[in-house]
Design a protein around this motif. Structure first.
Motif, PDB file in Angstrom:
ATOM      1  N   ASP A  23       0.832  -1.198   0.000  1.00 18.00           N
ATOM      2  CA  ASP A  23       0.000   0.000   0.000  1.00 18.00           C
ATOM      3  C   ASP A  23       0.874   1.257   0.000  1.00 18.00           C
ATOM      4  OD1 ASP A  23      -1.776   2.059   0.412  1.00 18.00           O
ATOM      5  OD2 ASP A  23      -2.815   1.108   2.090  1.00 18.00           O
ATOM      6  N   PRO A  24       0.940   1.988  -1.118  1.00 17.59           N
ATOM      7  CA  PRO A  24       1.800   3.175  -1.181  1.00 17.59           C
ATOM      8  C   PRO A  24       1.413   4.266  -0.188  1.00 17.59           C
ATOM      9  CG  PRO A  24       0.365   3.040  -3.108  1.00 17.59           C
ATOM     10  CD  PRO A  24       0.226   1.742  -2.381  1.00 17.59           C
ATOM     11  N   THR A  25       0.173   4.261   0.294  1.00 15.58           N
ATOM     12  CA  THR A  25      -0.230   5.279   1.273  1.00 15.58           C
ATOM     13  C   THR A  25       0.388   5.019   2.646  1.00 15.58           C
ATOM     14  OG1 THR A  25      -2.249   4.126   2.034  1.00 15.58           O
ATOM     15  CG2 THR A  25      -2.433   5.523   0.067  1.00 15.58           C
ATOM     16  N   LYS A  26       0.973   3.828   2.837  1.00 18.55           N
ATOM     17  CA  LYS A  26       1.619   3.493   4.114  1.00 18.55           C
ATOM     18  C   LYS A  26       3.131   3.694   4.059  1.00 18.55           C
ATOM     19  CE  LYS A  26      -2.365   2.156   5.756  1.00 18.55           C
ATOM     20  NZ  LYS A  26      -3.205   2.272   4.550  1.00 18.55           N
ATOM     21  N   SER A  27       3.614   4.237   2.959  1.00 15.50           N
ATOM     22  CA  SER A  27       5.055   4.449   2.808  1.00 15.50           C
ATOM     23  C   SER A  27       5.568   5.478   3.807  1.00 15.50           C
ATOM     24  CB  SER A  27       5.371   4.928   1.380  1.00 15.50           C
ATOM     25  OG  SER A  27       4.992   3.971   0.429  1.00 15.50           O
ATOM     26  N   ILE A  28       6.878   5.462   4.011  1.00 12.00           N
ATOM     27  CA  ILE A  28       7.526   6.473   4.845  1.00 12.00           C
ATOM     28  C   ILE A  28       7.257   7.851   4.245  1.00 12.00           C
ATOM     29  CG2 ILE A  28       9.760   7.370   5.587  1.00 12.00           C
ATOM     30  CD1 ILE A  28       9.141   4.880   7.080  1.00 12.00           C
ATOM     31  N   LYS A  29       6.931   8.800   5.076  1.00  9.70           N
ATOM     32  CA  LYS A  29       6.645  10.157   4.614  1.00  9.70           C
ATOM     33  C   LYS A  29       7.888  11.041   4.740  1.00  9.70           C
ATOM     34  CE  LYS A  29       2.270   9.418   3.754  1.00  9.70           C
ATOM     35  NZ  LYS A  29       2.279   7.950   3.940  1.00  9.70           N
ATOM     36  N   ALA A  30       8.226  11.731   3.652  1.00 10.05           N
ATOM     37  CA  ALA A  30       9.328  12.688   3.700  1.00 10.05           C
ATOM     38  C   ALA A  30       9.035  13.736   4.772  1.00 10.05           C
ATOM     39  CB  ALA A  30       9.509  13.360   2.342  1.00 10.05           C
ATOM     40  N   GLY A  31      10.080  14.109   5.503  1.00 14.09           N
ATOM     41  CA  GLY A  31       9.924  15.090   6.565  1.00 14.09           C
ATOM     42  C   GLY A  31       9.695  14.468   7.928  1.00 14.09           C
ATOM     43  N   THR A  32       9.433  13.166   7.972  1.00 16.64           N
ATOM     44  CA  THR A  32       9.248  12.484   9.251  1.00 16.64           C
ATOM     45  C   THR A  32      10.531  12.573  10.069  1.00 16.64           C
ATOM     46  OG1 THR A  32       7.664  10.919   8.300  1.00 16.64           O
ATOM     47  CG2 THR A  32       8.761  10.261  10.350  1.00 16.64           C
ATOM     48  N   MET A  33      10.411  12.974  11.314  1.00 16.08           N
ATOM     49  CA  MET A  33      11.572  13.067  12.203  1.00 16.08           C
ATOM     50  C   MET A  33      11.807  11.707  12.844  1.00 16.08           C
ATOM     51  SD  MET A  33      12.552  16.148  11.795  1.00 16.08           S
ATOM     52  CE  MET A  33      13.856  16.118  13.033  1.00 16.08           C
ATOM     53  N   ILE A  34      12.982  11.157  12.588  1.00 17.29           N
ATOM     54  CA  ILE A  34      13.318   9.835  13.104  1.00 17.29           C
ATOM     55  C   ILE A  34      14.094   9.969  14.416  1.00 17.29           C
ATOM     56  CG2 ILE A  34      13.367   8.785  10.817  1.00 17.29           C
ATOM     57  CD1 ILE A  34      16.456   8.969  10.976  1.00 17.29           C
ATOM     58  N   ASP A  35      14.151   8.858  15.165  1.00 15.48           N
ATOM     59  CA  ASP A  35      14.950   8.835  16.379  1.00 15.48           C
ATOM     60  C   ASP A  35      16.426   8.825  16.019  1.00 15.48           C
ATOM     61  OD1 ASP A  35      12.707   8.771  17.956  1.00 15.48           O
ATOM     62  OD2 ASP A  35      12.722   6.591  18.230  1.00 15.48           O
ATOM     63  N   GLU A  36      17.220   9.527  16.804  1.00 18.05           N
ATOM     64  CA  GLU A  36      18.661   9.494  16.599  1.00 18.05           C
ATOM     65  C   GLU A  36      19.150   8.102  16.973  1.00 18.05           C
ATOM     66  OE1 GLU A  36      22.715  11.898  17.896  1.00 18.05           O
ATOM     67  OE2 GLU A  36      20.718  12.629  18.490  1.00 18.05           O
TER      68      GLU A  36
END
Length: 208
Positions: free
Chosen positions: A193-206
């Motif tokens: 499902d492409p709507t469940k892909s990672i979203k650009a701009g998401t802040m990840i944990d260091e």
């Protein structure tokens, strides 16, 4: 059993952990069959496949995003054939994985299919070398961002595939990538499902 050559899985869990025990038994021993066991082989397999290959790929990817994009998932730019091969690898093996499980409960083959994806991911990051590409001006930074986005998206799919095998570690990896903790986002169908892909701009944990 009569010769006392049975391994107590509860003792293995106590000694090595849940994920490590599950991974070794499911990947090394065909369902319903006898298998060879030694402490050394469990440690070697888990260190090689889970830590050095899967874990290291995630660590490198998250670290590069943290250092070069201030912890925000970069946007995906124009794709190359190499990008598409990586991104669609999980979809390609899904039918095979389902067949292995449905027809003969070959969980060991399911694990081997996931490992092949991880190996492709490590090959991709080494060949694309985003740490070098980013130094090639503004276009290089855009390309490096695309490479890292592709790796994040591939890691998401790998982690979802690993959830039934190593639920603790796979869940932690999805948490670090900020994949919502719900069945909708973490089920096998979410891979397609492409709507469940990672979203650009998401802040990840260091990465730790």
């Amino acid at each position: 059993k009569s010769v006392g050559n049975v391994v107590d899985p509860f003792e293995l869990v106590e000694k090595y952990g849940v994920d490590q025990t599950r991974y070794f038994l499911m990947s090394e021993v065909p369902f319903g069959a006898d298998g060879d066991f030694s402490d050394a082989s469990l440690v070697l397999k888990c260190n090689s496949n889970l830590s050095k290959q899967f874990g290291n790929l995630a660590q490198r990817t998250l670290s590069l995003i943290s250092r070069n994009f201030e912890g925000a998932v970069p946007p995906q730019g124009e794709l190359t054939d190499e990008d598409r091969k990586l991104l669609f690898g999980a979809e390609i093996i899904l039918d095979s994985c389902r067949e292995q499980i449905a027809s003969s409960q070959r969980i060991d083959m399911y694990c081997k299919q996931i490992l092949s994806l991880v190996q492709e991911g490590n090959k991709y990051i080494d060949e694309q070398a985003p740490w070098k590409v980013r130094k090639e001006g503004s276009d290089g930074l855009v390309r490096a961002g695309t490479i890292l986005y592709n790796l994040m998206e591939s890691l998401r799919k790998m982690a979802i595939l690993y959830l039934p095998i190593t639920p603790i570690g796979a869940s932690k990896m999805l948490d670090s990538m900020k994949v919502p903790d719900s069945t909708e986002f973490r089920c096998i169908q979410a891979i397609l499902d492409p709507t469940k892909s990672i979203k650009a701009g998401t802040m990840i944990d260091e990465p730790q």
